[in-house]
Design a protein around this motif. Sequence first.
Motif, PDB file in Angstrom:
ATOM      1  N   LYS A 277       0.779  -1.262   0.025  1.00 46.20           N
ATOM      2  CA  LYS A 277       0.160   0.101  -0.011  1.00 46.20           C
ATOM      3  C   LYS A 277       0.822   1.290   0.089  1.00 46.20           C
ATOM      4  CE  LYS A 277      -3.573   2.302   2.421  1.00 46.20           C
ATOM      5  NZ  LYS A 277      -4.662   2.245   3.553  1.00 46.20           N
ATOM      6  N   GLY A 278       0.582   2.102  -1.007  1.00 52.42           N
ATOM      7  CA  GLY A 278       1.459   3.484  -1.066  1.00 52.42           C
ATOM      8  C   GLY A 278       2.364   3.127  -2.171  1.00 52.42           C
ATOM      9  N   ASP A 279       2.643   1.882  -2.850  1.00 52.41           N
ATOM     10  CA  ASP A 279       3.495   1.949  -3.994  1.00 52.41           C
ATOM     11  C   ASP A 279       2.952   2.767  -5.033  1.00 52.41           C
ATOM     12  OD1 ASP A 279       5.297   0.148  -2.260  1.00 52.41           O
ATOM     13  OD2 ASP A 279       4.965  -1.321  -3.406  1.00 52.41           O
ATOM     14  N   GLU A 280       3.782   2.895  -6.168  1.00 52.46           N
ATOM     15  CA  GLU A 280       3.375   3.701  -7.201  1.00 52.46           C
ATOM     16  C   GLU A 280       3.803   2.692  -8.328  1.00 52.46           C
ATOM     17  OE1 GLU A 280       3.880   8.059  -7.350  1.00 52.46           O
ATOM     18  OE2 GLU A 280       5.212   7.530  -5.376  1.00 52.46           O
ATOM     19  N   LEU A 281       3.027   2.982  -9.523  1.00 55.83           N
ATOM     20  CA  LEU A 281       3.471   2.332 -10.754  1.00 55.83           C
ATOM     21  C   LEU A 281       3.225   3.303 -11.866  1.00 55.83           C
ATOM     22  CD1 LEU A 281       1.593  -1.115 -10.734  1.00 55.83           C
ATOM     23  CD2 LEU A 281       3.842  -0.944 -11.084  1.00 55.83           C
ATOM     24  N   LYS A 282       4.273   3.459 -12.540  1.00 54.43           N
ATOM     25  CA  LYS A 282       4.429   4.423 -13.803  1.00 54.43           C
ATOM     26  C   LYS A 282       4.347   3.677 -14.866  1.00 54.43           C
ATOM     27  CE  LYS A 282       8.055   6.704 -14.994  1.00 54.43           C
ATOM     28  NZ  LYS A 282       9.019   7.686 -15.373  1.00 54.43           N
ATOM     29  N   ILE A 283       3.170   3.678 -15.873  1.00 56.58           N
ATOM     30  CA  ILE A 283       3.117   3.037 -16.898  1.00 56.58           C
ATOM     31  C   ILE A 283       3.577   3.534 -17.983  1.00 56.58           C
ATOM     32  CG2 ILE A 283       1.195   1.866 -18.513  1.00 56.58           C
ATOM     33  CD1 ILE A 283       1.450   0.622 -15.599  1.00 56.58           C
ATOM     34  N   GLU A 284       4.344   3.034 -18.746  1.00 55.98           N
ATOM     35  CA  GLU A 284       5.049   3.439 -20.059  1.00 55.98           C
ATOM     36  C   GLU A 284       4.558   2.449 -21.261  1.00 55.98           C
ATOM     37  OE1 GLU A 284       9.203   5.386 -18.360  1.00 55.98           O
ATOM     38  OE2 GLU A 284       9.270   3.439 -19.412  1.00 55.98           O
ATOM     39  N   ALA A 285       4.309   3.187 -22.147  1.00 54.85           N
ATOM     40  CA  ALA A 285       3.558   2.641 -23.289  1.00 54.85           C
ATOM     41  C   ALA A 285       3.677   3.338 -24.634  1.00 54.85           C
ATOM     42  CB  ALA A 285       2.017   2.108 -23.070  1.00 54.85           C
ATOM     43  N   ILE A 286       3.286   2.610 -25.759  1.00 54.75           N
ATOM     44  CA  ILE A 286       3.647   3.417 -27.097  1.00 54.75           C
ATOM     45  C   ILE A 286       2.324   3.588 -27.513  1.00 54.75           C
ATOM     46  CG2 ILE A 286       4.682   3.077 -29.485  1.00 54.75           C
ATOM     47  CD1 ILE A 286       6.565   3.658 -26.939  1.00 54.75           C
ATOM     48  N   SER A 287       1.876   4.869 -27.938  1.00 53.17           N
ATOM     49  CA  SER A 287       0.903   5.093 -28.493  1.00 53.17           C
ATOM     50  C   SER A 287       0.755   4.800 -30.490  1.00 53.17           C
ATOM     51  CB  SER A 287       0.190   6.313 -28.451  1.00 53.17           C
ATOM     52  OG  SER A 287       0.999   7.410 -28.954  1.00 53.17           O
ATOM     53  N   LYS A 288      -0.281   4.952 -30.775  1.00 54.54           N
ATOM     54  CA  LYS A 288      -0.574   5.051 -32.306  1.00 54.54           C
ATOM     55  C   LYS A 288       0.222   6.217 -32.728  1.00 54.54           C
ATOM     56  CE  LYS A 288      -4.035   5.767 -36.002  1.00 54.54           C
ATOM     57  NZ  LYS A 288      -5.202   5.926 -36.002  1.00 54.54           N
ATOM     58  N   LYS A 289       0.067   7.469 -32.221  1.00 54.99           N
ATOM     59  CA  LYS A 289       0.648   8.509 -32.448  1.00 54.99           C
ATOM     60  C   LYS A 289       2.506   8.321 -32.608  1.00 54.99           C
ATOM     61  CE  LYS A 289       1.440  13.461 -31.458  1.00 54.99           C
ATOM     62  NZ  LYS A 289       2.692  13.403 -30.866  1.00 54.99           N
ATOM     63  N   ASP A 290       2.710   7.677 -31.558  1.00 57.39           N
ATOM     64  CA  ASP A 290       4.267   7.675 -31.130  1.00 57.39           C
ATOM     65  C   ASP A 290       4.840   6.623 -32.365  1.00 57.39           C
ATOM     66  OD1 ASP A 290       4.441   8.720 -28.670  1.00 57.39           O
ATOM     67  OD2 ASP A 290       4.047   7.142 -27.750  1.00 57.39           O
ATOM     68  N   LEU A 291       3.918   5.561 -32.710  1.00 59.82           N
ATOM     69  CA  LEU A 291       4.356   4.850 -33.800  1.00 59.82           C
ATOM     70  C   LEU A 291       4.656   5.435 -35.094  1.00 59.82           C
ATOM     71  CD1 LEU A 291       2.701   1.434 -32.782  1.00 59.82           C
ATOM     72  CD2 LEU A 291       5.115   1.811 -32.718  1.00 59.82           C
ATOM     73  N   LYS A 292       3.593   6.223 -35.491  1.00 60.74           N
ATOM     74  CA  LYS A 292       3.542   6.752 -36.830  1.00 60.74           C
ATOM     75  C   LYS A 292       4.669   7.802 -36.707  1.00 60.74           C
ATOM     76  CE  LYS A 292      -1.029   6.287 -38.567  1.00 60.74           C
ATOM     77  NZ  LYS A 292      -2.206   7.099 -39.053  1.00 60.74           N
ATOM     78  N   GLU A 293       4.937   8.525 -35.496  1.00 67.24           N
ATOM     79  CA  GLU A 293       6.047   9.669 -35.457  1.00 67.24           C
ATOM     80  C   GLU A 293       7.419   8.971 -35.579  1.00 67.24           C
ATOM     81  OE1 GLU A 293       5.864  12.959 -32.582  1.00 67.24           O
ATOM     82  OE2 GLU A 293       7.363  11.556 -31.526  1.00 67.24           O
ATOM     83  N   MET A 294       7.707   7.887 -35.193  1.00 71.58           N
ATOM     84  CA  MET A 294       8.872   7.111 -35.228  1.00 71.58           C
ATOM     85  C   MET A 294       9.054   6.511 -36.716  1.00 71.58           C
ATOM     86  SD  MET A 294       8.466   4.105 -32.256  1.00 71.58           S
ATOM     87  CE  MET A 294       8.491   4.660 -30.790  1.00 71.58           C
ATOM     88  N   ALA A 295       7.980   6.115 -37.502  1.00 74.85           N
ATOM     89  CA  ALA A 295       8.173   5.803 -38.856  1.00 74.85           C
ATOM     90  C   ALA A 295       8.340   6.894 -39.941  1.00 74.85           C
ATOM     91  CB  ALA A 295       6.646   5.094 -39.318  1.00 74.85           C
ATOM     92  N   GLU A 296       7.765   8.011 -39.620  1.00 76.89           N
ATOM     93  CA  GLU A 296       8.093   9.079 -40.270  1.00 76.89           C
ATOM     94  C   GLU A 296       9.532   9.815 -40.083  1.00 76.89           C
ATOM     95  OE1 GLU A 296       5.075  11.536 -39.024  1.00 76.89           O
ATOM     96  OE2 GLU A 296       3.104  10.750 -40.291  1.00 76.89           O
ATOM     97  N   ASP A 297       9.958   9.933 -38.994  1.00 76.35           N
ATOM     98  CA  ASP A 297      11.219  10.299 -38.542  1.00 76.35           C
ATOM     99  C   ASP A 297      12.242   9.321 -39.189  1.00 76.35           C
ATOM    100  OD1 ASP A 297      10.042  12.381 -37.203  1.00 76.35           O
ATOM    101  OD2 ASP A 297      10.711  11.582 -35.176  1.00 76.35           O
TER     102      ASP A 297
END
Length: 334
Positions: A277-297
Motif C-alpha cells: 500500500k502506497g507503492d506507485e506504478l508508472k506505466i510506459e507505453a507506445i501510442s499509435k501517434k508514437d509509432l507513426k512519428e517513429m516511422a516518419e522520422d
Amino acid sequence: MKKYFLYLMLFLFTVSCSRKEHPVVSFYYWKTNFSLSKLEKETVEDNAVQKIYIRYFDIDLHPKTEEAFPVSPIHFLEKPNIKEIVPVVFIKNKVMLKSNLDIEKLAKQTFDFVNLINTKNGFSCNEIQIDCDWTLNSKDNYLQFMEAFKRMSNKKLSATIRLHQIKYFEKTAIPNVDSGVLMYYNMGNIAVNAPNSIYDRSIAERYIKSLKKYPLALNFALPIYSWGIHIRNNKVIGLRSKMSVLDLQKDKKFTLEDETNFVVTTSNYRNGTFYKKGDELKIEAISKKDLKEMAEDLSENSAVQPKEIIFYDLDEFNIKNYEKTIFEQVVSCF
C-alpha cells in the motif's frame, strides 16, 4: 500550357507515390513457449506476415563456473504456420566482456544449439540473428564471435543495432553481417521522474540524423509493448512487464492518479510480485501517434528504405491495445 504542365507533373507525382512499395510487416516472438492465440494468428494473416524472428535462447554466464551457457530455450507447442523463421540468440554483454572467452568454442556451441532446436522441431532456416548490445570494452570479442559464427553457419547473418552504435560506428565498429536491425526503443533511463524510457523523441533526435551515413543495410524494429515501473518511497524497485493503463484500471487495488500513474490502495500480490500500500506504478507505453512519428522520422532520415518493419513483439497483450490496421498504417509511412 504552363498550367496544364503543372497539372501533369502533379498527376505523375501522385501516381509515382501510389506505386511506392512499402516495407513488409514482420514480428519478433519473445516467449519461451511458442503457441499463437487466435488474435495473434489473425494478426499474422491480416498483415500477410512472411517472417517471424523467434528468440531461441539467451546466452549468460554461469554464476559458479563463469562459463557461457544457454538460458531459457524455446519450446514449440505448435509449428509456426509461416514462410520463414529466423532464430534469434540474445547474448548478454557480460559474456562478451569476459577476458578469457573462448570465442571459437562459443560460436560453435551457439550454432550447434540453434541446429539442435531446428532438428528437434523439423525446421530449417536461411538466416540467424544475433542480439547483443556490445560496448567499446566488449567490441573485440563480439566482432570476432560474429566472424566465427558467420564462417561456421554459412547462412545469412543479421545483427541488432542500437542508436549509439549508429552515431559512433567508427568507434563501436560494424559487425560482418549481411544486414542489421535498428532497435528503435529503450532509449531513456528507467527513473521516477524521467520521460518515457521506451521512446523519447528528443533522445532519438540526437542520433537519428547519423542514419544516412551508416554503411550497413538496416531494417527497423519498433515497440508495441508496455510495462510498469514499480516505485516505493520515491525509488525504482523493479520493472514489471505486461502492464497497461487499461489493464490496471480493472484492478480495484490500484487507483489511477493521472494519465499514466497508479497508486496501490491495498497491499496485494499480482503475478507473483508484492505491491505494498502506497507503492506507485508508472506505466510506459507506445501510442499509435508514437509509432507513426517513429516511422516518419526514420523514413525522413534513412538513406535507403528498409525492407521490413519488425514489431516487438507478437503477443496478444500488446496487440489488443491497437486498432486492427495499425501495422499497415505504420509501414505506409515509409
